[in-house]
Design an enzyme around this catalytic site. Structure first.
Site, PDB file in Angstrom:
ATOM      1  N   SER A 255       9.423 -95.426  28.206  1.00 40.55           N
ATOM      2  CA  SER A 255      10.866 -94.511  28.645  1.00 40.55           C
ATOM      3  C   SER A 255      10.191 -94.215  30.543  1.00 40.55           C
ATOM      4  O   SER A 255       9.510 -94.932  30.717  1.00 40.55           O
ATOM      5  CB  SER A 255       9.452 -93.020  28.962  1.00 40.55           C
TER       6      SER A 255
ATOM      7  N   TYR B  94       2.836 -87.069  26.793  1.00 39.29           N
ATOM      8  CA  TYR B  94       4.690 -88.144  26.789  1.00 39.29           C
ATOM      9  C   TYR B  94       4.433 -89.271  27.891  1.00 39.29           C
ATOM     10  O   TYR B  94       4.453 -90.768  27.763  1.00 39.29           O
ATOM     11  CB  TYR B  94       5.299 -87.785  26.453  1.00 39.29           C
TER      12      TYR B  94
END
Length: 251
Positions: free
Chosen positions: A136, A149
Site C-alpha cells: 500500500s 495497517y
C-alpha cells in the site's frame, strides 16, 4: 517458464482480488482463489475462471498449509502468488485496540510470510516463480489513524525487497505494488473514520490525486498481469506505485 502458470490469489472474494483472478485467467493462467469470507462468491468466481476455490484464513498456519496442498493437488504447484488478502481497521493511535493491531499484522504480514514459505519450495523445484505482494502507498508514506495497517504494509515492502535478493538467484521474482486510493468497498472504512459519506470520501481522495481520479481495480489487475508476465523479468525486489502521483494522504 511457459506462458500458462498456476496462480493463487488471496483475498479474492471481491475488490482487487476478484478482478485480478479474472485477469490472470484471461491471460491463460490456471487460477486458485482464496478468501476468509464470501465463500459463495469465492466458489462462483472459481467456476467463472475455471479454477479452484481454497477458502481459509491465511493467519492460520494449518489452513495455509492445507490451502497450498489443495492447489497443488488440483492444479499443480503454485507458480504465481498474488498476496492480496488484507485486514484493516482505523482509529487514533492511542485508542488502538491491541487485538485489532495484531489481527492486521497477522493477516497482512505474518500470514503472507507463512504463505510465501509454503509456496517457495514448489517454485524452487520448478526453477521459476512470481511473488506479487499487494502492499500500500500507506506503507510508504503512512496515514493518520491507520498505524497498524500502514506498519504491516511497510513490513510487506521490506519483506519483498529481502525476498527479491534471496530468491532471485532461484528464478523466483518477488515484487510489490503499493497503490494509493482504489475505488473499492474498503473506502467505507475510511469514510466511517472520517465521519463523512462514501462519495465525500471519494471526492476528498480525488482531490489529492494529480490525475484527478481514483485507481480502479482494473488498473491494479493490469499491473499484476504485467508482473506475472514475461515482460517483467527485469523487476526483482521492486515496489511499483500505481498511485496516480499521490504523495500525501491529507490536504
Amino acid at each position: 517458464m511457459g506462458d500458462s502458470m498456476v496462480a493463487l490469489v488471496t483475498g479474492a472474494a471481491g475488490g482487487v482480488g476478484s478482478v485480478a483472478a479474472r485477469r490472470l485467467a484471461a491471460d491463460g493462467h490456471r487460477v486458485a482463489v482464496n478468501d476468509i469470507a464470501g465463500e459463495g462468491r469465492l466458489r462462483e468466481l472459481a467456476e467463472q475462471v475455471g479454477g479452484v476455490a481454497v477458502p481459509g484464513d491465511i493467519a492460520d498456519p494449518d489452513a495455509t498449509t492445507a490451502m497450498v496442498a489443495k492447489v497443488a493437488k488440483a492444479l499443480g504447484p503454485v507458480q504465481v502468488l498474488v498476496a492480496n488478502a488484507a485486514a484493516m481497521a482505523m482509529s487514533p493511535f492511542l485508542d488502538a485496540d491491541p487485538a485489532q493491531w495484531w489481527r492486521q499484522v497477522e493477516v497482512n504480514l505474518s500470514g503472507h510470510f507463512r504463505l510465501i514459505q509454503a509456496v517457495v519450495p514448489g517454485m524452487r523445484a520448478l526453477g521459476h516463480g512470481r511473488i506479487i505482494v499487494i502492499a500500500s502507498g500507506w506503507g510508504v508514506i503512512g496515514h493518520q489513524n491507520a498505524t497498524a495497517y500502514a506498519a504491516s504494509k511497510a513490513g510487506l515492502i521490506a519483506l519483498t525487497k529481502g525476498l527479491g535478493r534471496e530468491l532471485g538467484p532461484d528464478g523466483i521474482l518477488a515484487n510489490a505494488l503499493a497503490p494509493a486510493f482504489i475505488d473499492t468497498e474498503q473506502l467505507l472504512v475510511d469514510a466511517k473514520d472520517a465521519g463523512i459519506s462514501l462519495e465525500e470520501m471519494r471526492q476528498r481522495y480525488r482531490d489529492l490525486v494529480p490525475v484527478g481520479r481514483l485507481a480502479t481495480t482494473d488498473d491494479i489487475a493490469a499491473a499484476i498481469s504485467f508482473l506475472a508476465g514475461p515482460g517483467s523479468t527485469g523487476f526483482v525486489g521492486q515496489v511499483l506505485q500505481p498511485t496516480g502521483g499521490v504523495t500525501r494522504t491529507r490536504a
